[in-house]
Scaffold this active site. Structure first.
Site, PDB file in Angstrom:
ATOM      1  N   THR A 182       0.816  -1.214   0.000  1.00  0.00           N
ATOM      2  CA  THR A 182       0.000   0.000   0.000  1.00  0.00           C
ATOM      3  C   THR A 182       0.851   1.266   0.000  1.00  0.00           C
ATOM      4  O   THR A 182       2.034   1.247   0.344  1.00  0.00           O
ATOM      5  CB  THR A 182      -0.932   0.017   1.232  1.00  0.00           C
ATOM      6  OG1 THR A 182      -0.148   0.024   2.423  1.00  0.00           O
ATOM      7  CG2 THR A 182      -1.860  -1.183   1.230  1.00  0.00           C
ATOM      8  N   ASP A 183       0.202   2.361  -0.369  1.00  0.00           N
ATOM      9  CA  ASP A 183       0.869   3.661  -0.310  1.00  0.00           C
ATOM     10  C   ASP A 183       0.506   4.333   1.010  1.00  0.00           C
ATOM     11  O   ASP A 183      -0.118   3.713   1.881  1.00  0.00           O
ATOM     12  CB  ASP A 183       0.498   4.510  -1.530  1.00  0.00           C
ATOM     13  CG  ASP A 183      -0.995   4.836  -1.623  1.00  0.00           C
ATOM     14  OD1 ASP A 183      -1.721   4.715  -0.600  1.00  0.00           O
ATOM     15  OD2 ASP A 183      -1.442   5.218  -2.714  1.00  0.00           O
ATOM     16  N   PHE A 184       0.854   5.585   1.174  1.00  0.00           N
ATOM     17  CA  PHE A 184       0.619   6.270   2.448  1.00  0.00           C
ATOM     18  C   PHE A 184      -0.859   6.441   2.782  1.00  0.00           C
ATOM     19  O   PHE A 184      -1.203   6.709   3.929  1.00  0.00           O
ATOM     20  CB  PHE A 184       1.344   7.625   2.476  1.00  0.00           C
ATOM     21  CG  PHE A 184       0.716   8.663   1.591  1.00  0.00           C
ATOM     22  CD1 PHE A 184      -0.179   9.596   2.108  1.00  0.00           C
ATOM     23  CD2 PHE A 184       1.012   8.708   0.234  1.00  0.00           C
ATOM     24  CE1 PHE A 184      -0.761  10.542   1.297  1.00  0.00           C
ATOM     25  CE2 PHE A 184       0.433   9.662  -0.578  1.00  0.00           C
ATOM     26  CZ  PHE A 184      -0.454  10.588  -0.052  1.00  0.00           C
ATOM     27  N   THR A 185      -1.754   6.245   1.812  1.00  0.00           N
ATOM     28  CA  THR A 185      -3.193   6.380   2.084  1.00  0.00           C
ATOM     29  C   THR A 185      -3.820   5.049   2.484  1.00  0.00           C
ATOM     30  O   THR A 185      -5.008   4.994   2.782  1.00  0.00           O
ATOM     31  CB  THR A 185      -3.935   6.928   0.849  1.00  0.00           C
ATOM     32  OG1 THR A 185      -3.902   5.943  -0.193  1.00  0.00           O
ATOM     33  CG2 THR A 185      -3.340   8.240   0.361  1.00  0.00           C
TER      34      THR A 185
END
Length: 159
Positions: A34-37
């Protein structure tokens, strides 16, 4: 008639299974995906699609290492990929990569893929791969490979 998938050897990871013409590969989403969101980073979908294509071939009896070990070595390259992102996937999601090898025309393989979470379509891809020699030039897939995949092609496919 679709061949029965081989049973993985003890300790060997599952390569998924085949339902009719379609290969199904389960994928779990981890924090690293996943990314930071908290949403799966878009580039990771390419990895999931690649795993689906490779594991389909493995279950159909086509192994990349064996293609390279032939008298006339062969490999694959992706020449075109069209992706549509439909819904986000998030950490802990249990997804399925669903892959069909639709047809072979000359050196080209036409592949349809989708990633789903239950009934929800997450992403889909239309892929054109090409069989190549070690010199990078296109070549028809080896006869054994075409024979292994032919039971899975669409009924109206050109082979």
């Amino acid at each position: 008639m679709t061949p029965a998938p081989p049973t993985p050897a003890p300790g060997e990871p599952s390569a998924g299974w085949i339902e009719g013409r379609e290969h199904v590969l389960p994928v779990r989403i981890y924090y690293e995906d996943t990314d930071f969101t908290g949403v799966v980073y878009h580039g990771n979908y390419l990895r999931y699609f690649e795993r689906g294509r490779s594991d389909f071939l493995r279950l159909a009896g086509v192994r990349h290492a064996e293609l390279l070990d032939q008298e006339t070595p062969s490999a694959f390259t992706i020449v075109r990929m069209e992706l549509d992102f439909k819904a986000p996937a998030r950490i802990d999601d249990a997804l399925q990569v669903r892959t069909t090898y639709d047809r072979v025309k000359g050196p080209r393989l036409f592949i349809s893929q989708r990633i789903v979470r239950g009934e929800t379509l997450i992403a889909q891809a239309a892929v054109m791969a090409a069989c190549i020699g070690l010199d990078g030039r296109p070549r028809k897939p080896p006869p054994g490979m075409a024979a292994a995949l032919s039971p899975f092609f669409a009924p109206d496919a050109d082979v």
